[in-house]
Design a protein around this motif. Structure first.
Motif, PDB file in Angstrom:
ATOM      1  N   PHE A 275      -9.550   8.433  -1.656  1.00 57.50           N
ATOM      2  CA  PHE A 275     -10.522   7.369  -1.913  1.00 57.50           C
ATOM      3  C   PHE A 275     -10.234   6.681  -3.242  1.00 57.50           C
ATOM      4  CE2 PHE A 275     -14.469   5.972  -3.933  1.00 57.50           C
ATOM      5  CZ  PHE A 275     -14.907   5.034  -2.996  1.00 57.50           C
ATOM      6  N   GLU A 276      -9.956   7.473  -4.291  1.00 52.73           N
ATOM      7  CA  GLU A 276      -9.674   6.893  -5.611  1.00 52.73           C
ATOM      8  C   GLU A 276      -8.412   6.038  -5.600  1.00 52.73           C
ATOM      9  OE1 GLU A 276     -11.504  10.250  -8.643  1.00 52.73           O
ATOM     10  OE2 GLU A 276      -9.622  10.703  -7.583  1.00 52.73           O
ATOM     11  N   ILE A 277      -7.388   6.489  -4.894  1.00 56.09           N
ATOM     12  CA  ILE A 277      -6.146   5.702  -4.808  1.00 56.09           C
ATOM     13  C   ILE A 277      -6.418   4.384  -4.101  1.00 56.09           C
ATOM     14  CG2 ILE A 277      -3.795   5.600  -3.887  1.00 56.09           C
ATOM     15  CD1 ILE A 277      -3.742   8.697  -4.170  1.00 56.09           C
ATOM     16  N   LYS A 278      -7.133   4.435  -2.995  1.00 60.96           N
ATOM     17  CA  LYS A 278      -7.445   3.207  -2.240  1.00 60.96           C
ATOM     18  C   LYS A 278      -8.288   2.262  -3.099  1.00 60.96           C
ATOM     19  CE  LYS A 278      -7.144   1.067   1.746  1.00 60.96           C
ATOM     20  NZ  LYS A 278      -5.880   0.508   2.207  1.00 60.96           N
ATOM     21  N   GLU A 279      -9.244   2.805  -3.831  1.00 62.69           N
ATOM     22  CA  GLU A 279     -10.097   2.001  -4.710  1.00 62.69           C
ATOM     23  C   GLU A 279      -9.263   1.319  -5.805  1.00 62.69           C
ATOM     24  OE1 GLU A 279     -13.075   4.092  -7.227  1.00 62.69           O
ATOM     25  OE2 GLU A 279     -14.531   2.983  -6.005  1.00 62.69           O
ATOM     26  N   LYS A 280      -8.336   2.065  -6.420  1.00 62.81           N
ATOM     27  CA  LYS A 280      -7.448   1.495  -7.446  1.00 62.81           C
ATOM     28  C   LYS A 280      -6.604   0.375  -6.842  1.00 62.81           C
ATOM     29  CE  LYS A 280      -6.728   5.609 -10.329  1.00 62.81           C
ATOM     30  NZ  LYS A 280      -7.233   5.157 -11.600  1.00 62.81           N
TER      31      LYS A 280
ATOM     32  N   TRP B 170       0.810  -1.210   0.000  1.00 62.32           N
ATOM     33  CA  TRP B 170       0.000   0.000   0.000  1.00 62.32           C
ATOM     34  C   TRP B 170       0.850   1.271   0.000  1.00 62.32           C
ATOM     35  CZ3 TRP B 170      -3.793   2.830  -1.276  1.00 62.32           C
ATOM     36  CH2 TRP B 170      -4.064   4.034  -0.624  1.00 62.32           C
ATOM     37  N   GLU B 171       1.869   1.334   0.844  1.00 61.82           N
ATOM     38  CA  GLU B 171       2.686   2.540   0.963  1.00 61.82           C
ATOM     39  C   GLU B 171       3.359   2.882  -0.376  1.00 61.82           C
ATOM     40  OE1 GLU B 171       6.641   3.714   3.359  1.00 61.82           O
ATOM     41  OE2 GLU B 171       5.017   2.965   4.640  1.00 61.82           O
TER      42      GLU B 171
END
Length: 163
Positions: A32-37, A9-10
């Protein structure tokens, strides 16, 4: 290269936030978009998957993870992409990882067509693609907006790789 995992993740987040990485690719996405990707790339990939095959690039000598590479298979064509930490730009890691990815996809998955979309001005990515055997197929003017400015999309491809 190994498929991305929760503990990456990092790295993933830093790649999607670093201005030197994304400036010629896209505007910085929201958290949110980064986490979703990221989460969309975690499921195990197979040739019937709709999600991206996302692999981390690791320096053999140090074990340090320095970027991601992969593709999304759409109608039998692998649309490739890669992001590398800025301190590793220009050192051949993009070319080496993309060649390995294409070799694996061709030999192990019988994928014979690859494409890539590069934003106008991203000369480094275009050089990587050409070194890997891609050719510029078409230019789509004013196709993508980054920072309020329109850029052309340069669409590259490799077709009919014999496996």
């Amino acid at each position: 290269m190994t498929q991305i995992a929760d503990n990456d993740w990092e790295l993933f987040e830093s790649l999607y936030r670093d201005p030197a990485v994304i400036s010629l690719c896209f505007d910085e996405p929201s958290a949110f978009e980064i986490k979703e990707k990221f989460e969309s790339r975690l499921p195990m990939w197979s040739k019937t998957s709709e999600n991206w095959l996302c692999l981390t690039m690791t320096v053999r000598e140090t074990g340090e993870k320095i970027g991601i590479t992969g593709f999304q298979l759409i109608d039998g064509v692998a649309n490739v992409g890669y992001l590398i930490l800025p301190q590793y730009h220009g050192l051949g890691f993009g070319t080496e990882s993309l060649k390995a990815l294409i070799n694996w996809a061709s030999n192990e998955q019988a994928i014979t067509e690859f494409s890539a979309v590069v934003t106008e001005g991203n000369v480094g990515s275009e050089k990587v693609l050409v070194k890997c055997g891609f050719f510029l197929k078409t230019v789509v003017p004013n196709a993508y907006e980054i920072g309020g400015k329109l850029y052309a999309d340069h669409i590259y491809c490799i077709e009919n790789i014999v496996t």
